[in-house]
Write a protein that holds these residues in place. Structure first.
Motif, short mmCIF file in Angstrom:
data_model
loop_
_atom_site.label_atom_id
_atom_site.label_comp_id
_atom_site.label_asym_id
_atom_site.label_seq_id
_atom_site.Cartn_x
_atom_site.Cartn_y
_atom_site.Cartn_z
N SER A 154 -56.86 -29.30 -74.39
CA SER A 154 -55.42 -29.13 -74.22
C SER A 154 -54.70 -29.40 -75.54
O SER A 154 -54.73 -30.51 -76.05
N LYS B 85 -51.55 -29.37 -75.88
CA LYS B 85 -50.26 -30.01 -75.62
C LYS B 85 -50.28 -31.51 -75.90
O LYS B 85 -49.22 -32.13 -76.04
N VAL C 82 -45.09 -26.68 -79.18
CA VAL C 82 -45.90 -26.44 -77.97
C VAL C 82 -45.42 -25.18 -77.25
O VAL C 82 -46.23 -24.34 -76.82
N SER D 72 -47.65 -21.85 -76.74
CA SER D 72 -47.93 -21.41 -75.37
C SER D 72 -47.51 -19.97 -75.16
O SER D 72 -48.24 -19.16 -74.55
N ASP D 73 -46.32 -19.62 -75.65
CA ASP D 73 -45.83 -18.25 -75.49
C ASP D 73 -46.74 -17.26 -76.22
O ASP D 73 -47.05 -16.18 -75.70
N SER E 63 -50.14 -16.87 -74.35
CA SER E 63 -50.03 -16.18 -73.07
C SER E 63 -49.83 -14.68 -73.24
O SER E 63 -50.07 -13.91 -72.31
#
Length: 220
Positions: free
Chosen positions: A111, A113, A139, A143-144, A147
């Motif tokens: 992870s 994050k 973060v 993440s964007d 994804s």
């Protein structure tokens, strides 16, 4: 009896003088202690005293001493600030060199994050993202990107950042199905011709008829 009386009187007088001297000594000791306290307070006040260095005249030794002390303190603070900024700059340059060396080969797992801000910036650099912002902004940016970018899953460096359940979904969304490909081809074929395209076809048709027209004109 007279000598004894004189001796007694002298003894009493000596005792009185001794008592007076003791009292005077105590008084002087108390006065010395008060003066010492006043001197300490004066020195403390002198250290905390501020000086207007823009005054027209500085003739007092005390004022000059205060001015020198203030200037020395200011110089020390400025030197410490410059040294601090220089250390930060050198650390940032060293960190950037490490990022450039490790980005092509570093394997990321788990992870992201929970990483520290410096490590998030390392990951953002490897993903070719902006390194600025707070930890939460980094973060969200990572993440964007992950994804929406299927190439990251196929890259061995970042494959460990994806849960197993997300891999199939992202790959399926990024690869068009056969039905979608056929539909896109059909739409391209059914696109109506524009006016310019019609004119081009018309002129090509006329061009092919020109030799026939010339023959007919010659016969006439």
């Amino acid at each position: 009896m007279m000598p004894n009386n004189n001796a007694h009187a002298l003894l009493e007088q000596s005792i009185e003088q001794c008592d007076s001297a003791v009292a005077h000594a105590k008084l002087m000791a108390s006065r010395c202690e008060e003066l010492q306290q006043q001197l300490v307070q004066k020195k403390t006040k002198l250290k905390k005293q501020k000086l207007n260095v823009k005054a027209r005249h500085l003739t007092s030794d005390t004022a000059m001493e205060i001015m020198r002390a203030q200037q020395a303190e200011k110089d020390d603070a400025q030197r410490e600030e410059e040294e601090k900024n220089q250390r930060k700059k050198e650390e940032a340059e060293q960190r950037q060199r490490q990022r450039e060396e490790q980005a092509p080969t570093r394997i990321w797992k788990g992870s992201y994050k929970n990483l520290k801000k410096d490590e998030l910036q390392d990951l953002a650099y490897a993903l070719k993202l902006d390194l600025s912002g707070t930890k939460l902004e980094l973060v969200a940016r990572i993440s964007d990107h992950l994804s929406r970018t299927a190439e990251c899953i196929e890259d061995p460096r970042f494959r460990g950042l994806f849960p197993n359940a997300d891999v199939a979904g992202i790959l399926a969304a990024s690869r068009p199905t056969a039905k979608a490909s056929r539909k896109r081809r059909t739409e391209q074929e059914e696109v109506p011709l524009t006016v310019v395209q019609h004119q081009a076809i018309h002129y090509r048709s006329l061009g092919s008829l020109c030799p026939i027209l010339l023959v007919i004109k010659t016969l006439i």
